[in-house]
Design an enzyme around this catalytic site. Structure first.
Site, PDB file in Angstrom:
ATOM      1  N   ASP A 120     -30.655  -5.129 -26.436  1.00 17.91           N
ATOM      2  CA  ASP A 120     -31.683  -5.135 -25.398  1.00 17.91           C
ATOM      3  C   ASP A 120     -32.029  -3.702 -24.981  1.00 17.91           C
ATOM      4  O   ASP A 120     -31.140  -2.856 -24.806  1.00 17.91           O
ATOM      5  CB  ASP A 120     -31.172  -5.924 -24.187  1.00 17.91           C
ATOM      6  N   CYS A 178      -9.299 -31.991   2.776  1.00 20.62           N
ATOM      7  CA  CYS A 178     -10.101 -30.868   3.258  1.00 20.62           C
ATOM      8  C   CYS A 178     -10.302 -29.842   2.147  1.00 20.62           C
ATOM      9  O   CYS A 178      -9.615 -29.861   1.126  1.00 20.62           O
ATOM     10  CB  CYS A 178      -9.398 -30.160   4.433  1.00 20.62           C
TER      11      CYS A 178
END
Length: 486
Positions: free
Chosen positions: A436, A34
């Site tokens: 940037d 699981c």
């Protein structure tokens, strides 16, 4: 993670979904494995066994739980965060390289021997490349069985199985049901056209910058926002495809049309990579929140992802087109390339018209027809030549450091272009662009250092998540990339 038994037990007992995909819990008494968040009553601790991959659990003789469907959990974030051999191999396996080229093809791409790759994957994941690819084929088969009306024989070959017999045996071993029983049990309505599925992710997820960025920078004809979904064309190994991705609070709805079903696995992997869905936002946000400047930004909109790409070569070309021009101008340049060299595709459901040009198609373009300065033409044509000849590798399994070093040697490739490609095309979670303009404005508004050198030094505390810090810094500005499209 799977070797820390005490931590794994706590995760299973608390049904902690953050660890889904990090490891798998198998139960010796039921022979079922699981995900940690499985809703059933946790087994006794003495009966728990932990595995680093679904393939390892399957090799140990466990079958997938029918309740929590561990095969459909988010992938481990390690394979997108790391740049070592195992991570590169896992990214290529997810992209379907083993199904298309075999283990020797995987080894060739990575530059290692088959034996070395086998040994390292077994040591870290408990399964070799064939077993990992088999687990992936089983998941692809389940998707086709449950979401389409494709005949079972076609499902088998589309999922990558060599024979219908192997397909039947694998489905029974992994899911304890025959393919026909899986289709009968499915609650979804099979479709003979597009394949609809859910792409899981680890919460939280902030869709604003993710979808906002993709749409604001989208290339007309290749990408669009329609009916609350981001749509784009895909270039795939056996043909092309069109995907529609729509965010929801629990998952991302994905609607795929592919011309060849063998490309389904690859298309899904690329969509997950595009949206950075295997990230671990809790770990990222926890570290960034240690900075008092970033902490309020994280609290305001946790779970920001890095908008990436479905095609690294495409993105590298678009990064050059975007050098020192506005977003609108970059889109215009890209649109002209698409019209001139792109592959036309039909799209009855929307306004998509082309697949972005391949490197081979761009190689035939006459530079004189490019409406750029001479220096930009040289940058673009040199990049295209490097990609076309194989001198530059930006593929899913590429070596990030080597690729960045090679990019930096090309004419016209400064730090901004190299780091942008590293961030969005290569997937480096620590890529950072201090030069940037948006980052500089954010730094000034937040009273952070504004010179590239000083900001780079300051950002060392954000490592290894500076690409995510970039998303939070960009979000301080008023730009369309930060907003969900209307």
């Amino acid at each position: 993670m799977h070797e820390d038994r005490e931590r794994c037990v706590r995760a299973v007992q608390s049904k902690d979904a953050r660890f889904d995909g990090w490891f798998f819990c198998a139960v010796v008494t039921t022979r079922i494995y699981c995900r940690p968040s499985c809703p059933v009553v946790p087994p006794k601790v003495r009966n728990m066994r932990f595995y680093p991959s679904a393939a390892a659990a399957q090799q140990a003789g466990y079958r997938a739980c029918k309740r929590c469907r561990p095969d459909a959990s988010p992938g481990s974030p390690q394979w997108n965060e790391r740049a070592d051999l195992v991570a590169r191999a896992m990214r290529l396996i997810a992209d379907g390289v083993v199904d298309r080229e075999g283990v020797p093809g995987l080894a060739t791409r990575l530059g290692y021997s088959v034996r070395q790759i086998q040994r390292q994957l077994l040591a870290e994941l408990g399964a070799g490349p064939l077993a990992l690819a088999r687990a992936q084929r089983a998941q692809t088969a389940r998707l086709l069985i449950e979401t389409s009306a494709v005949p079972m024989a076609d499902v088998a070959f589309a999922a990558g199985f060599a024979s219908v017999r192997t397909f039947n045996e694998t489905v029974r071993e992994v899911f304890a049901l025959t393919p026909s029983e899986l289709r009968t049990r499915s609650r979804q309505q099979p479709s003979s056209g597009a394949i609809s599925l859910r792409l899981p992710y680890r919460a939280p997820l902030c869709p604003d910058n993710l979808f906002g960025h993709l749409v604001a920078t989208g290339v007309p004809g290749v990408e669009e926002w329609r009916d609350g979904a981001y749509r784009r064309t895909l270039r795939l190994p056996h043909g092309h495809g069109i995907v529609a991705l729509r965010p929801t609070p629990e998952h991302v709805e994905c609607r795929l049309n592919v011309t060849d079903l063998r490309d389904l696995t690859t298309a899904i992997a690329r969509c997950r990579r595009l949206l950075d869905l295997d990230a671990d936002p809790v770990a990222v946000d926890a570290l960034l929140s240690e900075d008092p400047v970033l902490a309020p930004l994280v609290r305001k909109a946790p779970g920001r992802r890095v908008p990436r790409t479905v095609d690294a070569e495409e993105f590298a070309v678009r990064a050059v087109l975007g050098q020192q021009v506005s977003t609108a101008a970059a889109r215009t340049h890209a649109s002209r390339l698409v019209t001139a060299c792109g592959t036309p595709v039909p799209d009855p459901a929307g306004g998509l018209t082309h697949v972005f040009p391949s490197v081979a198609a761009l190689s035939e373009l006459d530079p004189a027809n490019l409406a750029f300065p001479e220096s930009r033409r040289r940058t673009l044509t040199t990049l295209i030549e490097a990609l076309a000849t194989g001198a530059l590798d930006l593929s899913t399994g590429s070596d990030w450091e080597r690729a960045c070093a090679q990019l930096a040697e090309l004419p016209g490739f400064g730090p901004w272009t190299v780091e942008t490609i590293a961030m969005r095309a290569l997937g480096d979670p620590d890529a950072f662009t201090p030069t940037d303009l948006g980052i500089r404005y954010a730094a000034e508004s937040l009273s952070l250092p504004t010179t590239p050198a000083a900001l780079t030094r300051y950002s060392s505390a954000w490592r290894p998540w500076r690409a995510y810090a970039t998303q939070y810094l960009w979000a301080t500005g008023d730009h369309a990339i930060n907003r969900m499209p209307a």
